[in-house]
Write an enzyme that holds these catalytic residues in place. Structure first.
Site, PDB file in Angstrom:
ATOM      1  CG  LEU A 165     -29.990  39.666 118.129  1.00  0.00           C
ATOM      2  CD1 LEU A 165     -31.333  39.402 118.257  1.00  0.00           C
ATOM      3  CD2 LEU A 165     -29.072  38.567 117.440  1.00  0.00           C
ATOM      4  CB  ALA A 166     -29.244  42.659 112.306  1.00  0.00           C
ATOM      5  CD  GLU A 167     -32.570  46.741 112.025  1.00  0.00           C
ATOM      6  OE1 GLU A 167     -33.209  47.725 112.812  1.00  0.00           O
ATOM      7  OE2 GLU A 167     -32.236  46.998 110.846  1.00  0.00           O
ATOM      8  CB  THR A 168     -33.154  46.159 119.380  1.00  0.00           C
ATOM      9  OG1 THR A 168     -32.028  44.914 119.642  1.00  0.00           O
ATOM     10  CG2 THR A 168     -33.896  46.012 120.564  1.00  0.00           C
ATOM     11  CB  CYS A 217     -33.927  41.987 120.690  1.00  0.00           C
ATOM     12  SG  CYS A 217     -33.017  40.655 121.243  1.00  0.00           S
TER      13      CYS A 217
END
Length: 261
Positions: free
Chosen positions: A44-47, A22
Site C-alpha cells: 500500500l502507499a503507506e504503512t 496499514c
C-alpha cells in the site's frame, strides 16, 4: 514475533473508498530494513508504525520506497485503530513525529487532525514536470509539494501525466498537487508522486497542509470542503488556523490480521 496488522480506509465512510493504509502497533521500534520489508509486503502507499508511551504515541510512516516526514491518511488510520480497536478512552491522541507533535481529536463520527500549515509560494515549473502534463496549469506554487492550479475541476479530472517522464525527477518527500475550484466542494485536487510504486495517491492529508491555507486565502474563508477526485475519492472538511490546519475525516476498518516474523 507476532504483530497485529490493521488495514484501514481513511477519509471515507465506505469500504474501498478513500485511501488505504496499514497500521502496526509495536512495543519497540524494529530495524528500519524490517519496517521497509513489511511495508513492501503490504503493498500500500503507506504503512504506519506506532509505539505507545505513558501519555502519548510515537508514529512513523513508510512507503515502499522512503520513510515519510508526514502522512495524513495513515495518521487518521492510526487514530482509528487506537480509538476503535485498542479502546482508547482519552479525548485527544497526541503523536510525536518527524513533523513535531500532531494531535487527533474526535468530533461526532469524524477524526480531527491538527497538522502544520505549509503555505505554498510562487515558483517555476520544472521542465520535466511541464513536459509530462497533457494540460498546463495557469499558476505554479511550491511548499513541500508543487501546487499546480488549474482553470476548472474538469481540467483536473482530465489530467493524464506521463509517468515515465516524471520518473526522471526526484522530489524527495514531495509530490505534485493539481488543484482547482470545485463544482460542489470549495476545491478539488489530485496528487501524483514520481518514483513511488503508487503513482496517484487516492487521498493525501499532508497535501492539504498547503491546499487549505492557499484556498483559504484565495476564497477569503477559513472553513472549506475539499474533494480529492481520484478513482477512490476522498472527502475532507478543513479549517485554516493560520499556523495549523484542521482536517476532518472518517475511517473504516477493512481487515485485521497478524504478521509472523
Amino acid at each position: 514475533m507476532k504483530l497485529q496488522k490493521y488495514h484501514v480506509d481513511a477519509f471515507t465512510n465506505k469500504l474501498f473508498g478513500g485511501n488505504p493504509a496499514c497500521v502496526i502497533p509495536l512495543k519497540d521500534w524494529l530495524p528500519d530494513e524490517i519496517m521497509f520489508s513489511i511495508t513492501k509486503e503490504n503493498n500500500l502507499a503507506e504503512t504506519a508504525f506506532f509505539i505507545e508511551t505513558k501519555d502519548e504515541f510515537h508514529i512513523r510512516w513508510f512507503t515502499p520506497e522512503v520513510e515519510m516526514d508526514l502522512c495524513g491518511h495513515a495518521t487518521l488510520a492510526t487514530a482509528h485503530v487506537i480509538k476503535k480497536h485498542l479502546n482508547y478512552k482519552g479525548d485527544v491522541i497526541r503523536f510525536q513525529s518527524a513533523s513535531g507533535e500532531l494531535q487527533v481529536s474526535f468530533e461526532a463520527d469524524k477524526y480531527v487532525l491538527d497538522f502544520p500549515s505549509r503555505m505554498p509560494r510562487i515558483a517555476e515549473l520544472p521542465e520535466i514536470i511541464s513536459a509530462s502534463l497533457n494540460i498546463q496549469p495557469k499558476e505554479v506554487y511550491l511548499a513541500r509539494d508543487y501546487v499546480l492550479v488549474y482553470e476548472s475541476e474538469e481540467e483536473v479530472k482530465a489530467l493524464n501525466p506521463d509517468k515515465n517522464k516524471l520518473e526522471q525527477i526526484d522530489l524527495g518527500h514531495g509530490g505534485i498537487i493539481c488543484t482547482a475550484l470545485g463544482n460542489e466542494a470549495d476545491f478539488v485536487s489530485r496528487f501524483f508522486t514520481p518514483g513511488a510504486s503508487i503513482f496517484e495517491d487516492p487521498v493525501t492529508g499532508s497535501a492539504h497542509c498547503s491546499l487549505v491555507p492557499f484556498w483559504s486565502n484565495r476564497l477569503n474563508k477559513n472553513d472549506l470542503l475539499a474533494y480529492q477526485i481520484s478513482d477512490r475519492h476522498g472527502v475532507l472538511n478543513c479549517t485554516n488556523m493560520n499556523h495549523r490546519v484542521m482536517l476532518r475525516g472518517n475511517a473504516i476498518t477493512y481487515s485485521v490480521g497478524e504478521i509472523y516474523l
